[in-house]
Design a protein around this motif. Structure first.
Motif, short mmCIF file in Angstrom:
data_model
loop_
_atom_site.label_atom_id
_atom_site.label_comp_id
_atom_site.label_asym_id
_atom_site.label_seq_id
_atom_site.Cartn_x
_atom_site.Cartn_y
_atom_site.Cartn_z
N GLU A 126 -3.31 -7.35 -3.00
CA GLU A 126 -4.43 -6.91 -2.18
C GLU A 126 -5.44 -8.03 -2.01
O GLU A 126 -6.09 -8.12 -0.99
CB GLU A 126 -5.14 -5.72 -2.83
CG GLU A 126 -4.64 -4.40 -2.37
CD GLU A 126 -5.53 -3.25 -2.83
OE1 GLU A 126 -6.61 -3.49 -3.41
OE2 GLU A 126 -5.13 -2.11 -2.62
N LYS B 290 -9.63 -8.64 1.53
CA LYS B 290 -9.50 -7.29 2.09
C LYS B 290 -10.30 -7.14 3.38
O LYS B 290 -9.83 -6.57 4.36
CB LYS B 290 -9.96 -6.25 1.08
CG LYS B 290 -8.98 -6.01 -0.04
CD LYS B 290 -9.44 -4.82 -0.84
CE LYS B 290 -9.48 -5.17 -2.29
NZ LYS B 290 -9.95 -4.10 -3.14
N TYR C 280 -6.86 0.59 3.85
CA TYR C 280 -7.90 -0.33 3.37
C TYR C 280 -9.24 0.38 3.20
O TYR C 280 -10.25 -0.25 2.93
CB TYR C 280 -8.04 -1.53 4.30
CG TYR C 280 -7.03 -2.60 4.00
CD1 TYR C 280 -7.19 -3.47 2.92
CD2 TYR C 280 -5.89 -2.74 4.78
CE1 TYR C 280 -6.25 -4.44 2.65
CE2 TYR C 280 -4.95 -3.72 4.52
CZ TYR C 280 -5.14 -4.56 3.44
OH TYR C 280 -4.20 -5.53 3.15
N LYS D 289 -2.31 -5.45 -8.11
CA LYS D 289 -3.36 -5.22 -7.13
C LYS D 289 -4.04 -6.53 -6.76
O LYS D 289 -4.27 -6.82 -5.58
CB LYS D 289 -4.38 -4.23 -7.69
CG LYS D 289 -5.45 -3.83 -6.71
CD LYS D 289 -6.35 -2.77 -7.31
CE LYS D 289 -7.39 -2.33 -6.30
NZ LYS D 289 -8.24 -1.27 -6.82
N HIS E 232 0.82 -1.21 0.00
CA HIS E 232 0.00 0.00 0.00
C HIS E 232 0.85 1.26 0.00
O HIS E 232 0.50 2.26 -0.64
CB HIS E 232 -0.97 0.00 1.19
CG HIS E 232 -2.07 -0.98 1.02
ND1 HIS E 232 -1.98 -2.27 1.44
CD2 HIS E 232 -3.29 -0.86 0.44
CE1 HIS E 232 -3.09 -2.90 1.15
NE2 HIS E 232 -3.91 -2.08 0.54
#
Length: 164
Positions: A104, A110, A149, A100, A20
């Motif tokens: 992620e 997430k 997030y 991503k 991030h």
């Protein structure tokens, strides 16, 4: 002293940790070079009409060059073991989206990470022999990860946790 339009700072190489943070740095870097728009929008070059004017052809070629520059910037800031996962992709957007997806995860991943961070935040307590500075750093690290997030964590809540 000569003025230069080139950014003076470089984005650190992404080595699989702090994704991030790397994303934020990379976005700002690409924006400073005027290249972020080609990462966000992946236009189809096959939609090009047959009877182009010289100006349209020139603009098209400049867009292709921007995509190549953005792709080069992204590639240059990846460690080799990460680069091998995306080296077959040809557009900056496809590379960005793949990174991503890999780092992620999907919405469930997430949400799980966010729940884990929230729990860690609520359970965090200063130890007897811990320095205030160290506890504050840990607390801010978790709070910033929660914010990355997309969760709204008010400063008042973090300050309240610091003072307990």
């Amino acid at each position: 002293m000569a003025y230069s339009n080139a950014p003076s700072t470089r984005v650190p190489i992404f080595t699989r940790t702090h994704y991030h943070v790397w994303v934020v740095n990379m976005k700002v870097y690409l924006r400073s070079l005027g290249l972020w728009n080609v990462v966000e929008i992946d236009e189809d070059p096959s939609a090009l009409r047959a009877n182009l004017t010289f100006a349209q052809l020139k603009a098209y070629n400049e867009d292709l060059l921007k995509k190549d520059r953005a792709l080069t910037c992204i590639h240059s800031r990846l460690a080799d073991h990460i680069f091998t996962n995306i080296m077959d992709l040809e557009t900056p957007k496809s590379v960005w989206d793949k990174l991503k997806e890999i780092h992620e995860g999907g919405d469930r991943v997430k949400k799980t990470k966010l729940l884990t961070l929230k729990r860690e935040f609520s359970m965090l307590q200063m130890k007897e022999d811990e320095l205030i500075k160290d506890f504050s750093n840990k607390l801010m690290d978790v709070a910033n990860q929660i914010r990355l997030y997309g969760e709204n964590l008010p400063d008042a809540k973090v300050i309240e946790k610091k003072s307990l």
